[in-house]
Design an enzyme around this catalytic site. Structure first.
Site, PDB file in Angstrom:
ATOM      1  N   THR A 130      32.319  45.488  38.338  1.00  0.00           N
ATOM      2  CA  THR A 130      33.299  46.233  39.130  1.00  0.00           C
ATOM      3  C   THR A 130      32.655  47.443  39.792  1.00  0.00           C
ATOM      4  O   THR A 130      32.935  47.756  40.959  1.00  0.00           O
ATOM      5  CB  THR A 130      34.466  46.685  38.234  1.00  0.00           C
ATOM      6  OG1 THR A 130      35.107  45.541  37.680  1.00  0.00           O
ATOM      7  CG2 THR A 130      35.480  47.502  39.023  1.00  0.00           C
TER       8      THR A 130
ATOM      9  N   GLU B 254      32.730  51.872  31.354  1.00  0.00           N
ATOM     10  CA  GLU B 254      32.075  51.404  30.130  1.00  0.00           C
ATOM     11  C   GLU B 254      31.277  52.569  29.552  1.00  0.00           C
ATOM     12  O   GLU B 254      30.333  53.045  30.187  1.00  0.00           O
ATOM     13  CB  GLU B 254      31.163  50.217  30.430  1.00  0.00           C
ATOM     14  CG  GLU B 254      31.905  49.008  30.996  1.00  0.00           C
ATOM     15  CD  GLU B 254      30.979  47.834  31.276  1.00  0.00           C
ATOM     16  OE1 GLU B 254      29.780  47.909  30.922  1.00  0.00           O
ATOM     17  OE2 GLU B 254      31.446  46.831  31.848  1.00  0.00           O
TER      18      GLU B 254
ATOM     19  N   ILE C  35      28.705  38.658  30.260  1.00  0.00           N
ATOM     20  CA  ILE C  35      29.955  38.293  29.592  1.00  0.00           C
ATOM     21  C   ILE C  35      29.937  36.826  29.195  1.00  0.00           C
ATOM     22  O   ILE C  35      30.385  36.456  28.102  1.00  0.00           O
ATOM     23  CB  ILE C  35      31.168  38.636  30.477  1.00  0.00           C
ATOM     24  CG1 ILE C  35      31.261  40.153  30.692  1.00  0.00           C
ATOM     25  CG2 ILE C  35      32.458  38.127  29.837  1.00  0.00           C
ATOM     26  CD1 ILE C  35      32.376  40.576  31.635  1.00  0.00           C
TER      27      ILE C  35
ATOM     28  N   HIS D 178      30.829  46.382  42.841  1.00  0.00           N
ATOM     29  CA  HIS D 178      31.745  46.211  43.975  1.00  0.00           C
ATOM     30  C   HIS D 178      32.051  47.564  44.619  1.00  0.00           C
ATOM     31  O   HIS D 178      32.106  47.680  45.853  1.00  0.00           O
ATOM     32  CB  HIS D 178      33.046  45.552  43.513  1.00  0.00           C
ATOM     33  CG  HIS D 178      32.937  44.095  43.226  1.00  0.00           C
ATOM     34  ND1 HIS D 178      32.781  43.154  44.219  1.00  0.00           N
ATOM     35  CD2 HIS D 178      32.956  43.412  42.053  1.00  0.00           C
ATOM     36  CE1 HIS D 178      32.716  41.946  43.673  1.00  0.00           C
ATOM     37  NE2 HIS D 178      32.814  42.077  42.365  1.00  0.00           N
TER      38      HIS D 178
ATOM     39  N   CYS E 256      51.594  51.526  30.578  1.00  0.00           N
ATOM     40  CA  CYS E 256      52.741  52.425  30.735  1.00  0.00           C
ATOM     41  C   CYS E 256      53.495  52.662  29.434  1.00  0.00           C
ATOM     42  O   CYS E 256      54.121  53.709  29.254  1.00  0.00           O
ATOM     43  CB  CYS E 256      53.686  51.885  31.803  1.00  0.00           C
ATOM     44  SG  CYS E 256      54.618  50.403  31.318  1.00  0.00           S
TER      45      CYS E 256
ATOM     46  N   ASP F 173      24.398  27.861  34.657  1.00  0.00           N
ATOM     47  CA  ASP F 173      24.240  28.856  35.713  1.00  0.00           C
ATOM     48  C   ASP F 173      23.210  28.305  36.688  1.00  0.00           C
ATOM     49  O   ASP F 173      22.634  27.234  36.454  1.00  0.00           O
ATOM     50  CB  ASP F 173      23.796  30.211  35.149  1.00  0.00           C
ATOM     51  CG  ASP F 173      24.256  31.391  36.006  1.00  0.00           C
ATOM     52  OD1 ASP F 173      23.821  31.473  37.177  1.00  0.00           O
ATOM     53  OD2 ASP F 173      25.042  32.223  35.522  1.00  0.00           O
TER      54      ASP F 173
ATOM     55  N   CYS G 252      54.760  45.860  27.237  1.00  0.00           N
ATOM     56  CA  CYS G 252      54.289  46.964  26.397  1.00  0.00           C
ATOM     57  C   CYS G 252      55.185  47.144  25.180  1.00  0.00           C
ATOM     58  O   CYS G 252      54.702  47.304  24.050  1.00  0.00           O
ATOM     59  CB  CYS G 252      54.234  48.257  27.202  1.00  0.00           C
ATOM     60  SG  CYS G 252      52.808  48.411  28.306  1.00  0.00           S
TER      61      CYS G 252
END
Length: 345
Positions: A44, A68, A179, A47, A97, A199, A103
């Site tokens: 992320t 992280e 991951i 990106h 929330c 892969d 939640c």
């Protein structure tokens, strides 16, 4: 303590991040201020660095990014009761929330109003990060700072891998990024019979072999059906862990699943790609999307895996000082790395 800190900031709407001096986050009554020791770079974050279409739509500018991390508590809010200054911690990067139906039912990972640390609010690529007490996770003394710093992606792997029963099952993992490799390790340690990972990146395939994955397949040159036959598989895979986000890999997984097989999908695929839904229907496959970690069951499980002897250290291929952050991002962008961990101390 100074009221200013060093941080990596997305300060301009263009490629890159910039080291700047910014105010230390303010601590609310229910908040915990953490002095960051280690940060890891996530896909992320790449990106966000690349400032791609997703980042342009999602990331407010300017903002401290990153999610992280591990560190120690520097300050606690007036209403905090569970933690104390000096305690070693990490943190759940999805802030929920607490009010929506999921939640209130104890399914915080399904919150419709989730805010991401380092995505929707200031993150952990700084000397300090501030998160709610409810997101803080204490780190046992026998787990190192660098391993705790990669608990976020390890949690993704654990959540994905443990979505279905693995004992005695044949498992296919598509995508040998960090991951995917960690997911394969979890599957192997959880009693899977055969674990196969695929892969097309030579570096990632080599890393998977280094970490002890039994069957590592180069999808660019090897036929998965031939590999299945060579390792004694007479039927398809029982469980699939789709970690690649690559349409050809997902289609190949569907082809190779046994009837009634189960697929957990973490990889983010291109919008609009096609699969043969008739195969999904007639094979009676079970597809499950995965996002983040179950709060906080996944955290308990990953701590137990590490304390039980699962060695994640080899997945960290680059250990650098924070002033070398550009080198870390270059390694991540190249695709020729495992996890990159940056030292703030």
């Amino acid at each position: 303590m100074s009221n200013m800190m060093k941080a990596l900031v997305k300060s301009k709407p263009e490629v890159g991040l910039w080291m700047e001096n910014v105010p230390v986050p303010e601590v609310g009554p229910n908040d915990v201020l953490i002095r960051v020791r280690k940060s890891a770079i996530c896909g992320t974050d790449v990106h966000i660095w690349n400032w791609d279409q997703w980042a342009q739509k999602t990331i407010p500018v300017p903002m401290v990014v990153g999610h992280e991390f591990s560190g120690e508590i520097a300050e606690i809010g007036s209403a905090v009761t569970r933690y104390h200054v000096g305690e070693r911690v990490s943190g759940e990067g999805h802030i929920v929330c607490g009010k929506c139906r999921n939640c209130r039912a104890g399914r915080g990972h399904l919150c419709r109003n989730t805010l991401g640390v380092g995505v929707n609010r200031p993150g952990s690529f700084g000397e300090f990060v501030c998160i709610p007490e409810s997101n803080v996770v204490a780190i046992p003394e026998d787990i190192s700072d660098e391993i705790a710093a990669i608990f976020d992606p390890f949690g993704n792997a654990v959540h994905t891998a443990l979505s279905f029963d693995l004992v005695g099952e044949d498992v296919l993992v598509t995508g040998a990024g960090p991951i995917g490799i960690m997911g394969a390790l979890v599957a192997k340690r959880s009693g899977a019979r055969k674990v196969v990972i695929t892969d097309i990146n030579p570096h990632r395939l080599a890393l998977a072999r280094k970490l002890g994955i039994d069957h590592v397949v180069d999808a660019s040159s090897e036929n998965l059906a031939d590999v299945m036959k060579s390792i004694g598989m007479t039927e398809g895979f029982d469980v699939g862990l789709e970690m690649s986000g690559a349409a050809p890999a997902f289609r190949d997984m569907i082809d190779k699943m046994n009837n009634g097989g189960k697929i957990a999908i973490l990889g983010i695929a291109p919008a609009g790609f096609e699969i043969d839904w008739n195969k999904v229907i007639f094979k009676m496959l079970n597809l499950k999307g995965i996002y983040g970690r179950e709060m906080f069951e996944t955290w308990y499980k990953m701590i137990a895996f590490v304390q039980g002897g699962l060695d994640l250290a080899p997945i960290i291929t680059h250990r650098i000082g924070i002033d070398e952050f550009r080198d870390g991002f270059e390694a991540m962008r190249s695709g020729n790395s495992g996890k990159v961990v940056m030292d703030w101390m």
